[in-house]
Design a protein around this motif. Structure first.
Motif: not given
Length: 80
Positions: A24-27, A51-54, A59-61, A69-71
């Motif tokens: 996640a951090g790298r992305i 679920q969480r959507i933000l 985001l704390d990676t 996922m990331i959209l």
């Protein structure tokens, strides 16, 4: 590999990046580099009661489950 993902993200208007986990951090860094982080949303445990959507910026990676996922949408219009 990050270079492949970078090339793909430069070719599309929208993308779903799945199974983030420890990446996640790298992305997040890559999306920031491509000026896409403000056009990205993070989804965790989709469809479940917890679920969480933000926005990706919130985001704390350091604590991201594997099945998240990331959209991202290049024009950002999908979020309005």
């Amino acid at each position: 590999e990050t270079a492949i993902l970078k090339a793909r993200l430069n070719e599309v208007d929208a993308a779903a990046i799945i199974k983030l986990g420890r990446h996640a951090g790298r992305i997040n860094d890559l999306l920031t580099e491509l000026s896409l982080s403000d056009r990205a949303h993070y989804i965790e445990r989709a469809g479940m009661p917890n679920q969480r959507i933000l926005p990706l910026a919130e985001l704390d990676t350091k604590n991201v489950p594997y099945f998240s996922m990331i959209l991202v949408h290049r024009r950002g219009e999908a979020w309005t």
